[in-house]
Design an enzyme around this catalytic site. Structure first.
Site, PDB file in Angstrom:
ATOM      1  N   ARG A  24      -8.369  -0.621   4.929  1.00  0.00           N
ATOM      2  CA  ARG A  24      -7.517   0.414   4.329  1.00  0.00           C
ATOM      3  C   ARG A  24      -6.206  -0.186   3.829  1.00  0.00           C
ATOM      4  O   ARG A  24      -5.679   0.237   2.808  1.00  0.00           O
ATOM      5  CB  ARG A  24      -7.166   1.507   5.354  1.00  0.00           C
ATOM      6  CG  ARG A  24      -8.332   2.316   5.828  1.00  0.00           C
ATOM      7  CD  ARG A  24      -7.888   3.501   6.625  1.00  0.00           C
ATOM      8  NE  ARG A  24      -7.013   4.365   5.813  1.00  0.00           N
ATOM      9  CZ  ARG A  24      -6.684   5.603   6.168  1.00  0.00           C
ATOM     10  NH1 ARG A  24      -7.108   6.101   7.317  1.00  0.00           N
ATOM     11  NH2 ARG A  24      -5.917   6.345   5.400  1.00  0.00           N
ATOM     12  N   ARG A  71       0.346  15.038  12.367  1.00  0.00           N
ATOM     13  CA  ARG A  71       0.869  14.723  11.028  1.00  0.00           C
ATOM     14  C   ARG A  71       0.964  15.970  10.141  1.00  0.00           C
ATOM     15  O   ARG A  71       0.273  16.104   9.143  1.00  0.00           O
ATOM     16  CB  ARG A  71       0.041  13.617  10.393  1.00  0.00           C
ATOM     17  CG  ARG A  71      -0.083  12.491  11.381  1.00  0.00           C
ATOM     18  CD  ARG A  71      -0.252  11.117  10.944  1.00  0.00           C
ATOM     19  NE  ARG A  71       0.452  10.615   9.825  1.00  0.00           N
ATOM     20  CZ  ARG A  71       0.035   9.518   9.181  1.00  0.00           C
ATOM     21  NH1 ARG A  71      -1.078   8.953   9.558  1.00  0.00           N
ATOM     22  NH2 ARG A  71       0.715   9.057   8.164  1.00  0.00           N
ATOM     23  N   CYS A 101      -4.797  12.719  12.135  1.00  0.00           N
ATOM     24  CA  CYS A 101      -5.554  11.469  12.094  1.00  0.00           C
ATOM     25  C   CYS A 101      -5.417  10.875  13.494  1.00  0.00           C
ATOM     26  O   CYS A 101      -4.848  11.487  14.384  1.00  0.00           O
ATOM     27  CB  CYS A 101      -5.000  10.529  11.033  1.00  0.00           C
ATOM     28  SG  CYS A 101      -3.433   9.843  11.485  1.00  0.00           S
ATOM     29  N   ASP A 134       5.092   1.124  11.990  1.00  0.00           N
ATOM     30  CA  ASP A 134       3.881   0.429  11.514  1.00  0.00           C
ATOM     31  C   ASP A 134       3.795  -1.003  12.023  1.00  0.00           C
ATOM     32  O   ASP A 134       2.807  -1.682  11.770  1.00  0.00           O
ATOM     33  CB  ASP A 134       3.832   0.422   9.980  1.00  0.00           C
ATOM     34  CG  ASP A 134       3.604   1.807   9.434  1.00  0.00           C
ATOM     35  OD1 ASP A 134       3.771   2.018   8.225  1.00  0.00           O
ATOM     36  OD2 ASP A 134       3.292   2.711  10.247  1.00  0.00           O
ATOM     37  N   LYS A 179       0.853  -1.205   0.000  1.00  0.00           N
ATOM     38  CA  LYS A 179       0.000   0.000   0.000  1.00  0.00           C
ATOM     39  C   LYS A 179       0.883   1.247   0.000  1.00  0.00           C
ATOM     40  O   LYS A 179       0.670   2.170  -0.790  1.00  0.00           O
ATOM     41  CB  LYS A 179      -0.873  -0.003   1.248  1.00  0.00           C
ATOM     42  CG  LYS A 179      -1.475   1.338   1.605  1.00  0.00           C
ATOM     43  CD  LYS A 179      -2.364   1.307   2.818  1.00  0.00           C
ATOM     44  CE  LYS A 179      -1.648   1.563   4.115  1.00  0.00           C
ATOM     45  NZ  LYS A 179      -1.362   2.965   4.433  1.00  0.00           N
ATOM     46  N   ASN A 180       1.894   1.250   0.874  1.00  0.00           N
ATOM     47  CA  ASN A 180       2.696   2.465   1.040  1.00  0.00           C
ATOM     48  C   ASN A 180       3.716   2.679  -0.064  1.00  0.00           C
ATOM     49  O   ASN A 180       4.382   3.718  -0.098  1.00  0.00           O
ATOM     50  CB  ASN A 180       3.371   2.466   2.415  1.00  0.00           C
ATOM     51  CG  ASN A 180       2.348   2.678   3.526  1.00  0.00           C
ATOM     52  OD1 ASN A 180       1.180   2.963   3.248  1.00  0.00           O
ATOM     53  ND2 ASN A 180       2.766   2.486   4.761  1.00  0.00           N
TER      54      ASN A 180
END
Ligand code: EPZ
Length: 417
Positions: free
Chosen positions: A396, A122, A117, A304, A22-23
């Site tokens: 997500r 952020r 978030c 993460d 995803k990243n």
């Protein structure tokens, strides 16, 4: 909102295939804005964040076609708008990655400030002040970044912090700038290198990938290409830790274990029996003892994977101290794990976890992507049913997490609420 019902305790068995990252794909998809021709992406994971990015790109004017399962073409002849609206950006802060490409190729952008978030405020100050150093005129108005420039100019930039997003935005901005840009103190995450490889495939002139000093020589245009991103190291770490927590023998395929060096070394220090292959890691039942973990920018221990390590520590013998240095509020999994019976104390930016307290299944709430994964993993060790609510957080960044864990033998059911 759907929920996942996880029956525990459970063992896992077999092999699981990791999706593309995803990243890596999020900035790469934004980078498609830079190409004059058609860009084809393969094995794009079917994730909520990817769908959000595609919605934003189509809103901007990118024509996206699905060729077959996981394969998409992106073509941007001209924009419909330069504006990335708050409605879209607020659901996914990585949307800020369209700023660099919009400015570089289309000379103008109006992007909503992403806002904070669950895990932190952020900010994007590093993105903005360095784009200004490249000649962009930037103002903040009504919660939007208004940016314009005739043509970005190459500059010598030094990041105060090796921000992943800032490095990505500035790399993309520099590809079509006039002259040479050097980004010092660049982030080293594998996803940065992957973005660099994608930009090179489009004809960008980039040196110094995999180093803290990246040099980009601006060109006049970038062509279409075909690209597939790297495997998702964070998803892989989640399954590896799931295997360890459930005392199982599983094989996690299709990612580069080198991208998880810090995690695998730490797990082995804590007693994990792991075997590494070219593009896989095999987990065997291991006696896990407590350890000390400090999150850091790559190649340090990834933030993460912090939540998943807290979950593992609840099963370890002895005490673990897990300290979060990257984000200011990334322990929301802790109160939920405590409700399952975990013995965890928060002291400053550290979680002190006393292993061995038996976990009981309970209804728990997802708050952010990785915290949610930690709750699923805990459900494998808890006695009874753990109902993981608001599963959209998981969707997500984890493709088919229910099916993948069910494929490993877990009793996990997705229930529509
Ligand atoms: C990327 O976020 C990842 N997201 C995050 O993954 C990951 O946790 C993070 O990098 C760190 O590895 C994507 O790649 C889409 P940063 P990003 O800019 O780019 C501060 C997940 O779970 N900072 O490196 O936002 C910031 O406040 C997500 O997949 C500034 O102060 O991370 C934070 O404390 C969560 N000013 C730190 O740097 C700035 O201008 C790290 O942020 C930018 C960042």
């Amino acid at each position: 909102m759907d929920k996942l019902k996880v029956n525990g305790p459970t063992g896992l068995k077999g092999e699981v295939s990791i999706s593309k990252a995803k990243n890596a794909y999020l900035p790469i998809l934004a980078g498609a804005l830079l190409a004059e021709g058609i860009v084809t992406f393969k094995e794009v994971p079917n994730l909520r964040d990817i769908r959000t990015m595609n919605k934003l790109l189509e809103h901007l004017g990118v024509e996206i076609e699905q060729v077959e399962d996981g394969t998409f073409t992106y073509q941007t002849q001209k924009l419909k708008t330069h504006e990335a609206s708050y409605e879209l950006v607020k659901t996914m802060r990585a949307s800020i990655c369209v700023l660099g490409p919009l400015l570089s190729r289309f000379k103008k952008a109006r992007v909503s400030l992403p806002g904070g978030c669950a895990i932190g405020t952020r900010p994007i100050d590093l993105h903005l002040k360095n784009l200004e150093k490249m000649g962009a005129e930037i103002t903040i108005e009504g919660g939007y970044v208004e940016a314009k420039v005739d043509r970005l100019k190459g500059a010598h930039l030094t990041l105060d912090f090796p921000s992943v997003g800032a490095t990505e935005n500035l790399m993309m901005a520099a590809t079509l700038a006039e002259g040479t840009t050097v980004i010092e103190n660049a982030a080293l995450e594998p996803e940065i290198t992957d973005l660099g490889h994608f930009l090179q495939a489009m004809g960008a002139k980039i040196e110094g990938l995999d180093s803290k000093s990246i040099t980009i020589h601006g060109v006049d245009s970038l062509r279409g290409c075909e690209y597939t991103a790297i495997g998702d190291r964070i998803e892989a770490a989640t399954y590896i830790i799931g295997g360890l927590m459930s005392q199982s023998e599983i094989k996690v395929n299709n990612f580069n274990p080198v991208h998880l060096d810090a995690v695998l070394e730490k797990l082995e220090q804590m007693g994990a029996k792991l075997e590494r292959g070219e593009d896989w890691v095999k987990v065997s039942p291991s006696k896990i003892v407590g350890g000390e973990i400090d999150t850091a920018p790559y190649p340090g221990f990834p933030t993460d994977v912090q939540a998943q390590m807290v979950a593992l520590a609840t099963q370890a013998e002895g005490t673990s101290i897990i300290t979060e240095h990257i984000f200011e509020n990334r322990f929301m999994h802790v109160p939920e794990l405590q409700r399952m019976g975990a013995d965890i104390r928060i002291k400053g930016n550290s979680a002190i976890v006393k292993g061995g307290a038996p976990l009981k299944g309970a209804p728990v709430m997802c708050t952010d992507l990785r915290a949610s994964a930690a709750l699923v993993l805990a459900g494998f060790c808890a006695e009874g049913v753990t109902e993981v609510q608001r599963v959209y957080h998981l969707d997500r960044g984890y493709e088919k997490i229910g099916e993948k864990f069910a494929g490993l033998g877990a009793t996990i059911e997705r229930v529509k609420e």
